[in-house]
Write an enzyme that holds these catalytic residues in place. Structure first.
Site, PDB file in Angstrom:
ATOM      1  N   GLY A 127       8.913  45.987  64.756  1.00  0.00           N
ATOM      2  CA  GLY A 127       8.545  46.001  66.242  1.00  0.00           C
ATOM      3  C   GLY A 127       8.643  47.857  66.090  1.00  0.00           C
ATOM      4  O   GLY A 127       8.776  48.884  65.469  1.00  0.00           O
ATOM      5  N   LYS A 128       8.044  48.974  67.454  1.00  0.00           N
ATOM      6  CA  LYS A 128       8.004  50.126  67.883  1.00  0.00           C
ATOM      7  C   LYS A 128       8.035  50.587  69.411  1.00  0.00           C
ATOM      8  O   LYS A 128       7.951  49.332  69.906  1.00  0.00           O
ATOM      9  CB  LYS A 128       6.699  50.572  67.238  1.00  0.00           C
ATOM     10  CG  LYS A 128       6.961  51.534  67.041  1.00  0.00           C
ATOM     11  CD  LYS A 128       7.900  52.287  65.394  1.00  0.00           C
ATOM     12  CE  LYS A 128       7.204  53.943  65.037  1.00  0.00           C
ATOM     13  NZ  LYS A 128       8.492  53.631  63.420  1.00  0.00           N
ATOM     14  N   GLY A 129       8.347  51.411  68.996  1.00  0.00           N
ATOM     15  CA  GLY A 129       8.900  51.646  70.668  1.00  0.00           C
ATOM     16  C   GLY A 129       9.064  53.468  71.596  1.00  0.00           C
ATOM     17  O   GLY A 129       9.337  53.946  69.955  1.00  0.00           O
ATOM     18  N   ALA A 146       7.027  47.320  72.030  1.00  0.00           N
ATOM     19  CA  ALA A 146       5.922  46.445  70.986  1.00  0.00           C
ATOM     20  C   ALA A 146       6.880  45.166  69.994  1.00  0.00           C
ATOM     21  O   ALA A 146       7.267  46.257  69.320  1.00  0.00           O
ATOM     22  CB  ALA A 146       4.351  46.944  70.855  1.00  0.00           C
ATOM     23  N   ASP A 152      13.573  57.651  65.163  1.00  0.00           N
ATOM     24  CA  ASP A 152      12.005  58.050  64.914  1.00  0.00           C
ATOM     25  C   ASP A 152      12.169  59.347  65.315  1.00  0.00           C
ATOM     26  O   ASP A 152      12.948  59.888  66.112  1.00  0.00           O
ATOM     27  CB  ASP A 152      11.426  56.811  66.130  1.00  0.00           C
ATOM     28  CG  ASP A 152       9.967  57.076  64.892  1.00  0.00           C
ATOM     29  OD1 ASP A 152       8.933  57.592  64.791  1.00  0.00           O
ATOM     30  OD2 ASP A 152       9.364  56.271  63.730  1.00  0.00           O
TER      31      ASP A 152
END
Ligand code: NAD
Length: 434
Positions: free
Chosen positions: A123-125, A78, A164
């Site tokens: 952002g993050k995924g 994202a 993460d």
């Protein structure tokens, strides 16, 4: 394949999660945006744009298992907003990763980068997979294929992932190698959190704990206390909690209690925090240490200390226990440790809560330093990192403090106001194209 984010209720997606997503990252992120918007003179259109991610990429990641069979996992990235610079945020491997979770956490990253005044957006995924079910070779193959699937949308000037939950420096090394092989050149700046030997930064690992300690120190000073006279309790003795506890101990504070998932040790005269093994040094060994008393994690929250640092998981201070918190200052080391309802109770009771997006932002800040080092091909010494981090944290602290004072807001609302003001100003100056 790019997906359109659905408007289904994300609250139900993560009901069994114990980390920051259980209160629903997306709901929290949108709620914070609306609260901050009430205090900032900003165009409605900008707020509307910020409620939605720019893009959510969904990919299928096939993996050949050790026995020759093939499993297909779903991966996401994202990208929330890049008005201030490339998207920045972690890649997590966890069975409960969803598009909604990635969107919410990417929004958090937008606020975190903006409050720290870093030239990044959020952002993050991640991949919906249980990392414990993967062998090292499978973890590597999955990561390399994921890197290839995301190749068009990541890059040092586009989107820079980091480790993460369920991913680490080795994961980032494989990601960077796969990306670089396809690009035909070594591109260290495509990810941060790499091992220093391939362009990673010194101090990255301890940075969220260090920033938490710096912010705790500033808050203690702000409320007129002397570090040598304050008591501190820390929940979670992992990367964030142990580094924060040890630094505050080194700087003269009395750390009376620390805990892991099994419970806490307590010494009213102060613990030797360096003698307690961290989660990485020896997992879940806190209760095995000599101390006058052991407590449950619930009892740790009820201690009559000056500073409480929740640094384990999200949603631990809730409406059920917020009235029992006796600390004067709460510094959020973990992401989202305080639920929305608990936050209101603490505010009502006059407990000062300094939010995660400021306190633990040392991680993304040293990631920014890593990105600078990669682009410039010059590694900074550990002392340089600590000095620059100190400067960045003080500068962000002062920016938020000014809003606390001028607008009479809580630390959390002030942090979001600082972040939103910067993003809104950038959007206003750049305009909406076409
Ligand atoms: P970690 O795995 O290194 O340590 C977590 C610690 O918390 C361990 O001591 C564990 O035993 C304890 N713990 C786990 N569940 C618990 C529970 N229910 N009650 C009490 N203790 C519990 O984790 P970390 O990297 O230190 O991360 C802690 C928090 O900080 C998370 O919310 C994470 O998202 C956040 N955070 C981490 C970083 C980072 O780069 N490490 C950066 C920013 C925020």
């Amino acid at each position: 394949m790019a997906t359109t984010p659905s408007d289904s209720d994300p609250e139900t997606d993560d009901a069994d999660r114990t980390d920051e997503t259980a209160d629903s990252a997306l709901v929290t992120a949108r709620r914070q945006l609306e609260r901050a918007a009430a205090h900032v003179d900003v165009d409605e259109g900008v707020i509307e744009r910020l409620k939605h991610p720019t893009r959510v990429e969904q990919v299928s990641v096939p993996l050949e298992r050790e026995d020759g069979s093939v499993d297909v996992f779903t991966g996401y990235r994202a990208q929330h907003d890049d008005v201030r610079g490339p998207y920045k945020g972690g890649l997590r491997y966890h069975p409960a990763v969803t598009a909604q979770e990635c969107i919410g956490l990417s929004m958090w990253m937008t606020w975190k980068c903006a409050v720290m005044d870093l030239p990044f957006g959020g952002g993050k995924g991640g991949i919906a997979v249980n990392p414990k079910s993967l062998t090292d070779d499978e973890h590597e193959r999955l990561t390399r294929r994921f890197a290839e699937e995301l190749r068009d949308i990541v890059g040092p000037t586009k989107d820079v992932p980091a480790p993460d939950m369920g991913t680490d420096a080795q994961t980032m090394a494989w990601f960077m190698d796969a990306y670089s092989m396809q690009q035909g050149e070594t591109v260290p700046g495509v990810v941060t959190g790499k091992p220093p030997v391939i362009g990673g930064s010194y101090g990255r690992e301890e940075s969220p704990g260090r920033s938490t300690a710096i912010i705790a120190r500033e808050a203690i000073d702000y409320y007129g206390r002397d570090l040598s006279g304050v008591t501190v309790a820390v929940q979670g003795f992992g990367s964030v909690g142990a580094n924060a506890a040890r630094l505050l101990d080194d700087w003269g504070a009395t750390v009376v209690a620390v805990s892991d998932v099994n419970g806490a040790i307590y010494d009213p005269d102060g613990l030797d925090t360096h003698a307690v093994p961290t989660h990485e040094e020896e997992p879940e060994a806190v209760l095995e240490q000599d101390a006058p008393k052991t407590l449950s994690n619930e009892e740790l929250f009820e201690l009559d200390v000056d500073v409480l640092i929740p640094a384990a998981v999200g949603n631990v201070i809730t409406e059920d226990n917020a009235t029992d918190v006796r600390a004067d200052i709460v510094i959020e080391g973990a992401n989202g440790p305080t639920t929305f309802a608990a936050d209101a109770i603490l505010q009502e009771r006059g407990v000062h809560v300094v939010p995660d997006i400021l306190a633990n932002a040392g991680g993304v800040t040293v990631s920014y330093f890593e990105w600078l080092q990669d682009i410039n091909r010059r590694q900074w010494k550990p002392e340089e990192i600590n000095e620059e981090l100190e400067n960045k944290m003080l500068s962000a602290w002062n920016d938020v403090r000014e809003v606390v004072e001028t607008k009479d807001l809580t630390w959390r609302d002030a942090a979001y106001v600082v972040a939103l003001s910067r993003i809104a100003e950038a959007k206003a100056v750049r305009g909406l194209w076409p």
